[in-house]
Write a protein that holds these residues in place. Structure first.
Motif, short mmCIF file in Angstrom:
data_model
loop_
_atom_site.label_atom_id
_atom_site.label_comp_id
_atom_site.label_asym_id
_atom_site.label_seq_id
_atom_site.Cartn_x
_atom_site.Cartn_y
_atom_site.Cartn_z
N GLY A 103 0.80 -1.23 0.00
CA GLY A 103 0.00 0.00 0.00
C GLY A 103 0.82 1.27 0.00
O GLY A 103 0.28 2.36 -0.23
N ASP A 104 2.14 1.17 0.26
CA ASP A 104 3.00 2.35 0.18
C ASP A 104 3.23 2.71 -1.28
O ASP A 104 3.23 1.85 -2.17
N THR A 105 3.46 3.99 -1.54
CA THR A 105 3.76 4.46 -2.89
C THR A 105 5.22 4.88 -2.95
O THR A 105 5.71 5.60 -2.08
N LEU A 106 5.91 4.38 -3.98
CA LEU A 106 7.32 4.68 -4.20
C LEU A 106 7.45 5.81 -5.22
O LEU A 106 6.85 5.74 -6.30
N TYR A 107 8.21 6.83 -4.86
CA TYR A 107 8.53 7.93 -5.76
C TYR A 107 10.04 7.93 -5.97
O TYR A 107 10.80 7.67 -5.03
N GLY A 108 10.48 8.23 -7.18
CA GLY A 108 11.91 8.18 -7.48
C GLY A 108 12.47 9.52 -7.90
O GLY A 108 11.77 10.39 -8.42
N GLU A 109 13.76 9.65 -7.66
CA GLU A 109 14.52 10.81 -8.13
C GLU A 109 15.95 10.35 -8.41
O GLU A 109 16.42 9.38 -7.82
N ILE A 126 30.12 6.69 -20.09
CA ILE A 126 29.71 6.03 -18.85
C ILE A 126 29.18 7.10 -17.90
O ILE A 126 29.86 8.11 -17.64
N VAL A 127 27.98 6.87 -17.41
CA VAL A 127 27.30 7.82 -16.52
C VAL A 127 27.03 7.12 -15.19
O VAL A 127 26.61 5.97 -15.16
N THR A 128 27.28 7.83 -14.11
CA THR A 128 26.96 7.32 -12.78
C THR A 128 25.73 8.07 -12.28
O THR A 128 25.70 9.31 -12.27
N LEU A 129 24.72 7.30 -11.90
CA LEU A 129 23.45 7.85 -11.44
C LEU A 129 23.19 7.41 -10.01
O LEU A 129 23.40 6.25 -9.67
N GLU A 130 22.76 8.33 -9.17
CA GLU A 130 22.32 7.97 -7.82
C GLU A 130 20.81 8.07 -7.78
O GLU A 130 20.25 9.15 -7.91
N HIS A 131 20.16 6.92 -7.62
CA HIS A 131 18.71 6.85 -7.53
C HIS A 131 18.30 6.87 -6.06
O HIS A 131 18.89 6.14 -5.25
N THR A 132 17.29 7.64 -5.73
CA THR A 132 16.75 7.67 -4.38
C THR A 132 15.25 7.43 -4.46
O THR A 132 14.56 8.07 -5.27
N GLY A 133 14.76 6.51 -3.64
CA GLY A 133 13.34 6.23 -3.56
C GLY A 133 12.78 6.71 -2.24
O GLY A 133 13.39 6.49 -1.18
N ARG A 134 11.64 7.36 -2.30
CA ARG A 134 10.96 7.86 -1.10
C ARG A 134 9.53 7.35 -1.12
O ARG A 134 8.93 7.21 -2.18
N ASN A 135 8.99 7.12 0.08
CA ASN A 135 7.59 6.71 0.15
C ASN A 135 6.68 7.95 0.17
O ASN A 135 7.16 9.08 0.07
N GLN A 136 5.41 7.72 0.31
CA GLN A 136 4.42 8.80 0.28
C GLN A 136 4.59 9.79 1.43
O GLN A 136 4.08 10.91 1.37
N ASP A 137 5.33 9.41 2.46
CA ASP A 137 5.60 10.31 3.58
C ASP A 137 6.96 11.00 3.45
O ASP A 137 7.45 11.59 4.41
N VAL A 139 9.83 9.59 3.24
CA VAL A 139 10.88 8.84 3.93
C VAL A 139 11.71 8.10 2.89
O VAL A 139 11.16 7.43 2.01
N VAL A 140 13.03 8.21 2.98
CA VAL A 140 13.91 7.51 2.05
C VAL A 140 13.85 6.01 2.34
O VAL A 140 14.11 5.58 3.47
N VAL A 141 13.47 5.23 1.34
CA VAL A 141 13.33 3.78 1.49
C VAL A 141 14.36 3.01 0.68
O VAL A 141 14.57 1.82 0.91
N ALA A 142 15.02 3.66 -0.27
CA ALA A 142 16.03 2.98 -1.08
C ALA A 142 16.96 4.01 -1.71
O ALA A 142 16.53 5.09 -2.12
N VAL A 143 18.24 3.64 -1.77
CA VAL A 143 19.25 4.44 -2.46
C VAL A 143 20.15 3.46 -3.20
O VAL A 143 20.54 2.42 -2.65
N ALA A 144 20.49 3.78 -4.44
CA ALA A 144 21.37 2.91 -5.22
C ALA A 144 22.17 3.75 -6.20
O ALA A 144 21.65 4.68 -6.81
N THR A 145 23.44 3.41 -6.34
CA THR A 145 24.28 4.04 -7.35
C THR A 145 24.36 3.07 -8.52
O THR A 145 24.60 1.88 -8.33
N ARG A 146 24.15 3.58 -9.72
CA ARG A 146 24.11 2.75 -10.92
C ARG A 146 25.02 3.34 -11.98
O ARG A 146 25.02 4.55 -12.20
N SER A 147 25.79 2.49 -12.64
CA SER A 147 26.61 2.90 -13.77
C SER A 147 25.97 2.39 -15.04
O SER A 147 25.59 1.21 -15.12
#
Length: 164
Positions: A103-109, A126-137, A139-147
C-alpha cells in the motif's frame, strides 16, 4: 509537421546539479509483492506469510527489497534512459534505510554524480546515477548508485546513418 518521439536523455544532455524527479509514483500492492517474490524464487516469509510477519519486528509483511530496487530504477527509465542506454553496467552502494509496506507508494529521483566518455567505445559514455526512492511520507526507502553506458547524441545518430 515536426514529430517528437519520447526518449531519455543522451549522455551529453544530462546535467550536473539537477535532481531528475520521476512521476508518477508506483503504489506497491500485496499482489505485486507476492508475484515478484514467487517469480524470483524467494521463499522469505516476510513477504509471503502475513500471520508470521505479524510476529516480527515490523508487525506486517515487507515489500521485497529487490522489487523496491527494480521499481525505483524502472521509474527512471522513461525519463532518463529510454532509447539512449547501451547497457546497464552495475550497481553499488545499495541500501534500504526504511521498509516499504503493501500500500506504500514509491517515488523516485535521480542525480547524475559523474560521467566520462568511453575510451574504448566511440560515441558512448559512462554515466553514474544515484537513484533515491521515497515513500508517500517522503521517507527515504532505497538508495542505489548505478553505472550505465549511454549513447552520445552524435554517436547514436552515426549508428543510424551506418545502418541505413
Amino acid at each position: 509537421m515536426r514529430e517528437e518521439t519520447q526518449r531519455g536523455f543522451y549522455y551529453d544532455e544530462l546535467e550536473e546539479d539537477v535532481r531528475y524527479v520521476h512521476r508518477p509514483g508506483r503504489t506497491m500492492t500485496e499482489a505485486d509483492d507476492v508475484l515478484f517474490t514467487s517469480a524470483t524464487m524467494n521463499p522469505q516469509a516476510l513477504h509471503l506469510d502475513a500471520a508470521w510477519a505479524a510476529t516480527q519486528p515490523f508487525g506486517k509483511p515487507l515489500v521485497n527489497s529487490m522489487l523496491t530496487l527494480a521499481t525505483l530504477v524502472g521509474l527512471s527509465v522513461a525519463h532518463l534512459t529510454r532509447g539512449t542506454i547501451v547497457a546497464n553496467l552495475g550497481f553499488s552502494d545499495i541500501r534500504f534505510p526504511a521498509p516499504m509496506f503493501h500500500g506504500d507508494t514509491l517515488y523516485g529521483e535521480t542525480v547524475m554524480t559523474g560521467r566520462r566518455l568511453s575510451s574504448s567505445r566511440p560515441g558512448q559514455g559512462i554515466v553514474t546515477l544515484e537513484h533515491t526512492g521515497r515513500n508517500q511520507d517522503d521517507v527515504v526507502v532505497a538508495v542505489a548508485t548505478r553505472s550505465v553506458l549511454m549513447w552520445t547524441k552524435d554517436g547514436h545518430a552515426d549508428l543510424g546513418r551506418e545502418g541505413s
